[in-house]
Design an enzyme around this catalytic site. Structure first.
Site, mmCIF file in Angstrom:
data_model
loop_
_atom_site.group_PDB
_atom_site.id
_atom_site.type_symbol
_atom_site.label_atom_id
_atom_site.label_comp_id
_atom_site.label_asym_id
_atom_site.label_seq_id
_atom_site.Cartn_x
_atom_site.Cartn_y
_atom_site.Cartn_z
ATOM 1 N N PRO A 295 42.569 24.053 36.428
ATOM 2 C CA PRO A 295 42.565 22.934 35.497
ATOM 3 C C PRO A 295 43.535 21.826 35.932
ATOM 4 O O PRO A 295 44.622 22.117 36.428
ATOM 5 C CB PRO A 295 43.038 23.570 34.186
ATOM 6 N N GLY A 296 43.108 20.603 35.778
ATOM 7 C CA GLY A 296 43.981 19.463 36.088
ATOM 8 C C GLY A 296 44.126 18.598 34.854
ATOM 9 O O GLY A 296 45.158 18.567 34.186
ATOM 10 N N CYS A 365 42.734 -10.267 38.863
ATOM 11 C CA CYS A 365 41.786 -11.372 38.976
ATOM 12 C C CYS A 365 40.390 -10.833 39.178
ATOM 13 O O CYS A 365 39.855 -10.843 40.299
ATOM 14 C CB CYS A 365 42.173 -12.261 40.136
ATOM 15 N N TYR A 394 44.642 11.341 36.152
ATOM 16 C CA TYR A 394 43.822 10.386 36.905
ATOM 17 C C TYR A 394 44.129 8.929 36.541
ATOM 18 O O TYR A 394 43.223 8.097 36.512
ATOM 19 C CB TYR A 394 42.327 10.698 36.721
HETATM 20 N N1 LLP Z 1 39.219 21.724 41.398
HETATM 21 C C1 LLP Z 1 38.509 20.904 42.193
HETATM 22 C C2 LLP Z 1 37.982 21.402 43.449
HETATM 23 C C3 LLP Z 1 38.276 19.580 41.796
HETATM 24 O O1 LLP Z 1 37.553 18.788 42.579
HETATM 25 C C4 LLP Z 1 38.809 19.104 40.570
HETATM 26 C C5 LLP Z 1 38.609 17.720 40.149
HETATM 27 C C6 LLP Z 1 39.563 19.990 39.783
HETATM 28 C C7 LLP Z 1 39.729 21.299 40.227
HETATM 29 C C8 LLP Z 1 40.202 19.594 38.485
HETATM 30 O O2 LLP Z 1 39.275 19.223 37.532
HETATM 31 P P1 LLP Z 1 39.787 18.845 36.041
HETATM 32 O O3 LLP Z 1 40.293 20.109 35.399
HETATM 33 O O4 LLP Z 1 40.863 17.848 36.196
HETATM 34 O O5 LLP Z 1 38.588 18.294 35.381
HETATM 35 N N2 LLP Z 1 38.918 10.819 38.827
HETATM 36 C C9 LLP Z 1 38.000 11.428 37.877
HETATM 37 C C10 LLP Z 1 38.050 12.925 37.930
HETATM 38 C C11 LLP Z 1 37.736 13.492 39.296
HETATM 39 C C12 LLP Z 1 37.856 14.980 39.330
HETATM 40 C C13 LLP Z 1 37.858 15.463 40.722
HETATM 41 N N3 LLP Z 1 37.989 16.878 40.882
HETATM 42 C C14 LLP Z 1 38.325 10.913 36.492
HETATM 43 O O6 LLP Z 1 39.235 10.115 36.356
HETATM 44 O O7 LLP Z 1 37.655 11.273 35.525
#
Ligand code: LLP
Length: 443
Positions: A295-296, A365, A394
């Site tokens: 989880p991120g 801009c 993010y």
């Molecule tokens: N593991 C892998 C291999 C991933 O590619 C990602 C996110 C995560 C874990 C974590 O996912 P989370 O729990 O954070 O959903 N920039 C985009 C999100 C891109 C996510 C990329 N990979 C945004 O701002 O919504």
């Protein structure tokens, strides 16, 4: 209100994060500024860690997906909370190592790891590389042979599960730059290839189906497909994988269109995935794999807010009222990229009822430099402190210097006090890497 709640309105009618008055923080640190509630972050790391331990025992680990928010302090917190991390670049790896993060708990991802990133990962002796290309397998084999070592590797596979989320953050449908498809046989082929390598110890698979997902069923389906594939590999290639990394992707609250989950709800997501691992491992007669989750967003997203000062206000009668802030797409590009929605609050008048609909514009801009469209606020005045909620994931990690704007600092709040964890950029930082060829200096 639940125990993850970090925001309050105090007696002065000011917004508080983690017990600190946001108007005071804006004075102390200036705006724009990213704020993060340390207690919230630790709580969420703990929820995942403890749920895994309770439901699955020691045969599991949480990896914080540090692409959501990477800086040295967050790696220190993850180390103290006794979890692992995932990194996706040499830069994230370097940051984690500089912070003293234990290398054996680092997993490295990425769909195109560069030669030097693989070399750096091997030199640091990180726990595992998640390979996502034949060329990566070759590079790891060569670099590991040169060092006379054997590198632990997972393969990124694509179970073909469609999760309902924005197309740019969906990753496991058939058309994806990530992973090897189970359905078309390429996951099997790369397995056979990796198994031949002497300096690679293939231990299993990784899948990540996307981000900002609320449907438990999508995760469960991915587990089923991965485990069925593991059983097939046992039959066909005599390879019994002992690790399954389930990726991240749990959704968070940005606006009232999203569910507001409690810590227990997040635990339930994990419980249903774990139950699926047990069920399908039994069904396909496999030993229980070592499992990882990544989880991120759900660890840092709702822990963070961004504070701004309102500047120019432009009312276009019959069209829109624009409220411009001292930030914008350079520090939060998510509306520009995904039309993401956010909830704003006036931090200095947080008790007041909304009376108008405005759009919040940045200072770049570019017409697309918007943070939120048609949101309800009390009458906004120049000088108000505006907070945008749920910006912990993010935002800082995707910030840039477009228009040579300075990337705002990050402040960690604990027990009502804020401290820098990323200092403000200066104009010297902005020109640090510029060089002027001598021929242009002549005259
Ligand atoms: N593991 C892998 C291999 C991933 O590619 C990602 C996110 C995560 C874990 C974590 O996912 P989370 O729990 O954070 O959903 N920039 C985009 C999100 C891109 C996510 C990329 N990979 C945004 O701002 O919504």
């Amino acid at each position: 209100m639940n125990e993850r709640e970090t925001l309050k309105i105090n007696a002065k009618g000011h917004l508080e994060l983690g017990g600190a008055d946001c108007v005071e923080l804006a004075k102390q640190f200036g705006t724009p500024v990213y704020l993060y509630d340390e207690a919230y972050i630790r709580r969420m790391m703990g929820v995942y860690r403890d749920t895994l331990q309770k439901e699955y025992g020691e045969n599991a680990m949480v990896l914080y997906a540090s692409k959501a928010f990477s800086c040295q302090a967050i790696y220190r917190i993850a180390a103290e909370e006794n979890i692992g991390i995932d990194v996706v670049s040499g830069g994230e790896l370097y940051t984690a190592l500089q912070a003293g993060f234990p290398a054996e708990r680092i997993y490295m991802h990425g769909n195109n790891k560069l030669d030097y990133e693989i070399e750096e990962a091997l030199d640091a002796q990180i726990g595992c590389i998640v390979a996502d290309a034949y060329s990566e397998i070759d590079k790891i084999e060569t670099a590991a042979a040169k060092r006379n070592m054997v590198q632990t590797v997972l393969l990124r596979i694509n179970p073909g599960v469609e999760a309902h989320t924005h197309a740019f953050v969906q990753t496991a449908t058939t058309d994806s730059k990530f992973g090897f498809s189970i359905a078309d046989g390429s996951a099997e082929q790369i397995t056979a290839y990796a198994l031949q390598k002497k300096h690679i110890r293939l231990v299993g698979y990784h899948c990540h189906i996307g981000s900002q997902i609320f449907e438990k069923q999508s995760f469960v389906l991915a587990v089923e497909k991965c485990i069925r594939f593991m059983a097939e590999m046992k039959d066909k290639l005599a390879f019994e994988a002992d690790t399954l990394n389930l990726g991240g992707g749990f959704g968070i609250w940005y606006t009232d269109e999203d569910k507001k989950l409690s810590a227990e709800n997040y635990a339930e997501y994990l419980q249903s995935s774990i139950a699926a691992v047990k069920e399908y491992a039994q069904k396909y007669a496999l030993k229980l794999p070592y499992i990882l989750v990544e989880p991120g967003r759900s660890i840092v997203g709702e822990a963070g807010i961004t504070l701004y000062t309102v500047g120019a206000i432009k009312d276009i009668p019959g069209v829109k009222k624009y409220v411009a802030i001292d930030g914008g797409m350079f520090e939060n590009p998510r509306y520009a990229l995904y039309q993401s929605k956010y909830t704003p609050i006036l931090a200095n008048r947080a008790n007041e009822e909304p009376t108008e609909i405005v759009s919040i514009a940045g200072k770049c801009c570019e017409s697309g430099d918007i943070i939120a469209v048609n949101v309800a606020l009390p009458e906004v005045k120049s000088g108000d402190v505006l907070a945008i909620l749920s910006t912990g994931a993010y935002n800082y990690s995707m910030a840039m210097n477009y228009n040579r704007n300075k990337i705002p600092p990050c402040v960690l709040v604990k027990d009502g006090k804020g401290e820098y964890i990323v200092r403000p950029q200066t104009y010297e930082d902005i020109v640090r890497n510029d060089c002027i060829p001598t021929r242009l200096l002549k005259k």
